[in-house]
Scaffold this active site. Structure first.
Site, PDB file in Angstrom:
ATOM      1  N   HIS A  95      51.858  18.416 114.926  1.00  0.00           N
ATOM      2  CA  HIS A  95      53.099  19.042 114.482  1.00  0.00           C
ATOM      3  C   HIS A  95      53.081  19.245 112.961  1.00  0.00           C
ATOM      4  O   HIS A  95      53.554  20.258 112.454  1.00  0.00           O
ATOM      5  CB  HIS A  95      54.277  18.159 114.902  1.00  0.00           C
ATOM      6  CG  HIS A  95      55.599  18.817 114.773  1.00  0.00           C
ATOM      7  ND1 HIS A  95      56.759  18.191 115.149  1.00  0.00           N
ATOM      8  CD2 HIS A  95      55.984  20.028 114.322  1.00  0.00           C
ATOM      9  CE1 HIS A  95      57.789  18.983 114.927  1.00  0.00           C
ATOM     10  NE2 HIS A  95      57.345  20.112 114.426  1.00  0.00           N
ATOM     11  N   ASP A 113      54.262  14.084 112.237  1.00  0.00           N
ATOM     12  CA  ASP A 113      53.596  13.613 113.458  1.00  0.00           C
ATOM     13  C   ASP A 113      52.411  14.508 113.820  1.00  0.00           C
ATOM     14  O   ASP A 113      52.406  15.681 113.472  1.00  0.00           O
ATOM     15  CB  ASP A 113      54.598  13.503 114.619  1.00  0.00           C
ATOM     16  CG  ASP A 113      55.334  14.790 114.948  1.00  0.00           C
ATOM     17  OD1 ASP A 113      55.901  15.409 114.034  1.00  0.00           O
ATOM     18  OD2 ASP A 113      55.362  15.168 116.120  1.00  0.00           O
ATOM     19  N   GLU A 157      54.717  16.088 123.749  1.00  0.00           N
ATOM     20  CA  GLU A 157      55.298  14.938 123.049  1.00  0.00           C
ATOM     21  C   GLU A 157      54.654  13.662 123.571  1.00  0.00           C
ATOM     22  O   GLU A 157      54.261  13.589 124.738  1.00  0.00           O
ATOM     23  CB  GLU A 157      56.808  14.857 123.288  1.00  0.00           C
ATOM     24  CG  GLU A 157      57.617  15.879 122.536  1.00  0.00           C
ATOM     25  CD  GLU A 157      57.884  15.513 121.081  1.00  0.00           C
ATOM     26  OE1 GLU A 157      57.422  14.448 120.612  1.00  0.00           O
ATOM     27  OE2 GLU A 157      58.559  16.304 120.413  1.00  0.00           O
TER      28      GLU A 157
END
Length: 190
Positions: free
Chosen positions: A163, A173, A121
């Protein structure tokens, strides 16, 4: 900082016996950048024994759509049912690890991809490119290179994916402002 089993990570350097072929210009035994252990809630990932249980074949790049601290709270909330292996802060490239690589983080929205990937992330929003700082790109690329090296993942766009590229994903994303060319060049030492 804690050390991960099977790989010495103290001081941020990973060392493995090198028995793997060279892949896409990632230096063998690529050093892990310093990471800090902040465990996700046990209700938000699956304990496993990867790579024996599942081969690790992908790195999935995410953008939090939250601040670092808000995303951390989400990973630690037992009701959220979401986690990632790592998260990189925008301002300084700080890296936290939330799930051990041997375990399955719930990040991709696709069980098959969750079992076969490491999720990274990145703090920020897909429509706010100012969050994609040099520090964030450099720290994340160093981490991705080390993950690829450790698991024998080719450091290519076929294996380092967004993603949005996960089959069945409802996410967009890392978004249109993520600089894939720059990122891959940093991962491979371009």
């Amino acid at each position: 900082m804690k050390c991960q089993g099977g790989l010495s990570l103290c001081g941020g350097v990973g060392v493995l016996a090198d028995r793997r072929p060279h892949r896409s210009h990632v230096p063998m035994t690529a050093p892990y950048p310093p990471t800090h252990w902040i465990p996700a809630n046990r209700a938000n990932y699956t304990v496993s024994n990867r790579p024996r249980a599942y081969p690790v074949e992908f790195v999935v790049v995410h953008v939090t759509q939250e601040t670092f601290q808000d995303a951390r709270r989400i990973f630690q909330d037992s009701r959220s049912k979401v986690s990632a292996h790592y998260m990189v802060a925008s301002a300084d490239g700080y890296i936290a690890q939330f799930v051990r690589e041997k375990d399955i983080a719930w990040h991709a929205g696709n069980w098959d991809y969750n079992t076969r990937s490491i999720g990274i992330e990145h703090e920020g929003w897909i429509d706010r490119p100012e969050y994609f700082t040099d520090a964030l790109y450099r720290a994340s690329a160093k981490l991705a290179a080390a993950v690829c090296d450790r698991h024998g993942i080719p450091a290519t766009r076929d294996h380092i994916i967004g993603h949005v590229e996960v089959p069945g994903s409802t996410h967009t994303d890392p978004g249109p402002h993520w600089d894939w060319d720059r990122y891959l060049e940093l991962v491979t030492g371009g």
